[in-house]
Design an enzyme around this catalytic site. Structure first.
Site, mmCIF file in Angstrom:
data_model
loop_
_atom_site.group_PDB
_atom_site.id
_atom_site.type_symbol
_atom_site.label_atom_id
_atom_site.label_comp_id
_atom_site.label_asym_id
_atom_site.label_seq_id
_atom_site.Cartn_x
_atom_site.Cartn_y
_atom_site.Cartn_z
ATOM 1 N N LYS A 199 1.110 4.182 -2.851
ATOM 2 C CA LYS A 199 0.764 5.581 -2.542
ATOM 3 C C LYS A 199 1.953 6.519 -2.764
ATOM 4 C CE LYS A 199 -3.556 4.939 -1.536
ATOM 5 N NZ LYS A 199 -4.580 5.485 -2.434
ATOM 6 N N TYR B 5 0.833 -1.205 0.000
ATOM 7 C CA TYR B 5 0.000 0.000 0.000
ATOM 8 C C TYR B 5 0.875 1.266 0.000
ATOM 9 C CZ TYR B 5 -3.745 3.175 1.594
ATOM 10 O OH TYR B 5 -4.648 4.206 1.720
HETATM 11 P P1 NDP Z 1 -13.417 2.749 0.940
HETATM 12 O O1 NDP Z 1 -12.911 1.355 1.118
HETATM 13 O O2 NDP Z 1 -14.417 3.295 1.893
HETATM 14 O O3 NDP Z 1 -13.960 2.962 -0.557
HETATM 15 C C1 NDP Z 1 -13.146 2.576 -1.620
HETATM 16 C C2 NDP Z 1 -13.804 2.989 -2.913
HETATM 17 O O4 NDP Z 1 -12.934 2.565 -3.972
HETATM 18 C C3 NDP Z 1 -15.127 2.328 -3.122
HETATM 19 O O5 NDP Z 1 -15.968 3.215 -3.817
HETATM 20 C C4 NDP Z 1 -14.763 1.131 -3.993
HETATM 21 O O6 NDP Z 1 -15.807 0.713 -4.844
HETATM 22 C C5 NDP Z 1 -13.658 1.718 -4.833
HETATM 23 N N1 NDP Z 1 -12.799 0.697 -5.401
HETATM 24 C C6 NDP Z 1 -11.974 -0.165 -4.773
HETATM 25 N N2 NDP Z 1 -11.356 -0.963 -5.658
HETATM 26 C C7 NDP Z 1 -11.825 -0.604 -6.884
HETATM 27 C C8 NDP Z 1 -11.588 -1.053 -8.194
HETATM 28 N N3 NDP Z 1 -10.750 -2.065 -8.443
HETATM 29 N N4 NDP Z 1 -12.245 -0.459 -9.214
HETATM 30 C C9 NDP Z 1 -13.098 0.551 -8.972
HETATM 31 N N5 NDP Z 1 -13.368 1.030 -7.758
HETATM 32 C C10 NDP Z 1 -12.742 0.450 -6.724
HETATM 33 O O7 NDP Z 1 -12.088 3.641 0.934
HETATM 34 P P2 NDP Z 1 -11.843 5.141 1.417
HETATM 35 O O8 NDP Z 1 -12.953 6.015 1.018
HETATM 36 O O9 NDP Z 1 -11.403 5.091 2.830
HETATM 37 O O10 NDP Z 1 -10.535 5.485 0.564
HETATM 38 C C11 NDP Z 1 -10.578 6.203 -0.662
HETATM 39 C C12 NDP Z 1 -9.143 6.503 -1.066
HETATM 40 O O11 NDP Z 1 -8.508 7.252 -0.037
HETATM 41 C C13 NDP Z 1 -8.299 5.250 -1.281
HETATM 42 O O12 NDP Z 1 -7.421 5.439 -2.362
HETATM 43 C C14 NDP Z 1 -7.530 5.136 0.005
HETATM 44 O O13 NDP Z 1 -6.312 4.435 -0.159
HETATM 45 C C15 NDP Z 1 -7.316 6.594 0.346
HETATM 46 N N6 NDP Z 1 -7.031 6.856 1.744
HETATM 47 C C16 NDP Z 1 -7.939 6.512 2.719
HETATM 48 C C17 NDP Z 1 -7.655 6.768 4.042
HETATM 49 C C18 NDP Z 1 -8.594 6.428 5.151
HETATM 50 O O14 NDP Z 1 -8.180 6.573 6.312
HETATM 51 N N7 NDP Z 1 -9.817 6.025 4.914
HETATM 52 C C19 NDP Z 1 -6.380 7.387 4.439
HETATM 53 C C20 NDP Z 1 -5.516 7.712 3.334
HETATM 54 C C21 NDP Z 1 -5.848 7.450 2.042
HETATM 55 P P3 NDP Z 1 -16.777 -0.528 -4.508
HETATM 56 O O15 NDP Z 1 -17.958 0.070 -3.834
HETATM 57 O O16 NDP Z 1 -17.075 -1.081 -5.869
HETATM 58 O O17 NDP Z 1 -16.015 -1.483 -3.628
#
Ligand code: NDP
Length: 244
Positions: free
Chosen positions: A156, A152
């Site tokens: 990133k 991860y």
């Molecule tokens: P969630 O797990 O809550 O949501 C992830 C989203 O990404 C969902 O909409 C999911 O869609 C989509 N997704 C995952 N894999 C795929 C794929 N292969 N193709 C299309 N869509 C995909 O994550 P967060 O909202 O927490 O995170 C969003 C971003 O922020 C990420 O990149 C994460 O790494 C980053 N981030 C998050 C942090 C946190 O603390 N939450 C901290 C730092 C960064 P589906 O509904 O289809 O599963």
């Protein structure tokens, strides 16, 4: 002075939940037309139906052919992509010595290769129009590293190198590319944490709380707007002071 995105068309990957949903809502709130994207078309449509000027699209960003089709579909439906937000992301955590090749590849493909593919596809139209905003959602883990997250953190950190290179390459075409690096934000991704782990984490955050998805969305909306017209190649850290 306020954030005005009227007339702009935005594509936000992974916007069916969490931070992506909040970003889609914020951009629409500033006047943009928004493409809500998820792995399931039904989920994307359901989220889009609650957001003004939004449409749902299906795409698994780990599948290169899906990404090419997505960008073409959104350009056909909205007339172009002015703002691209690469937000979709996953974790497959394990200690380095136990990390399987497939978990390394899955995370790199979903989090990093996806941004290369969307950017390559969407930047063609941006170059023609000589206007574009690309925002890649990284993480403080990409800056600091984290035990159990080599895959991860590498994905990133890779987004930061990608973004700085895109900023240099496409700047002359008025396409800006920046990174937002969130700290720990309340979403499904962080819900799995135990109360103990959460309390220990909060002790190290100067603002003494996890962030909200809307805290991240505000930074993204600003970067997409004309208020940030002279900002490119930057990493905006939204972490309550954790990595300060
Ligand atoms: P969630 O797990 O809550 O949501 C992830 C989203 O990404 C969902 O909409 C999911 O869609 C989509 N997704 C995952 N894999 C795929 C794929 N292969 N193709 C299309 N869509 C995909 O994550 P967060 O909202 O927490 O995170 C969003 C971003 O922020 C990420 O990149 C994460 O790494 C980053 N981030 C998050 C942090 C946190 O603390 N939450 C901290 C730092 C960064 P589906 O509904 O289809 O599963």
């Amino acid at each position: 002075m306020h954030i005005d995105l009227s007339g702009r068309r935005a594509l936000v990957t992974g916007s069916t939940r969490g931070i992506g949903q909040s970003i889609a809502t914020a951009l629409a709130g500033c006047g943009a037309e928004v493409a809500v994207v998820g792995r399931s078309k039904e989920a994307a449509d359901a989220v889009a139906s609650a957001i003004p000027r939004a449409k749902g699209f299906q795409c698994d960003v780990s599948v290169p052919a899906d990404v090419e089709r997505l960008v073409a579909d959104v350009e056909a439906a909205l007339g172009g992509v002015d703002c691209l937000v690469n937000n979709a992301g996953i974790t497959r955590d394990n200690l380095l010595i136990r990390l399987k090749d497939e978990d390394w590849n899955a995370v790199i493909d979903a989090n990093l290769r996806s941004a290369f593919l969307t950017t390559r596809a969407a930047s063609r139209g941006m170059m023609k129009r000589r206007w574009g905003r690309i925002v890649n959602i990284s993480s403080v883990v990409g800056l600091m590293g984290n035990k159990g997250q080599t895959n991860y953190a590498a994905s990133k950190a890779g987004l930061i190198g990608l973004s700085k290179s895109v900023a240099r390459e496409l700047g002359p075409r008025n396409i800006l590319c920046n990174v937002v690096a969130p700290g720990f934000i309340e979403t499904d991704m962080t819900n799995a944490m135990t109360e103990e782990a959460r309390a220990a984490l909060v002790k190290n955050i100067p603002l003494e709380r996890l962030g909200a998805a809307a805290d991240v969305a505000g930074a993204v909306a600003w970067l997409c707007s004309d208020l940030a017209a002279y900002v490119t190649g930057q990493v905006i850290v939204v972490d309550g002071g954790l990595a300060a």
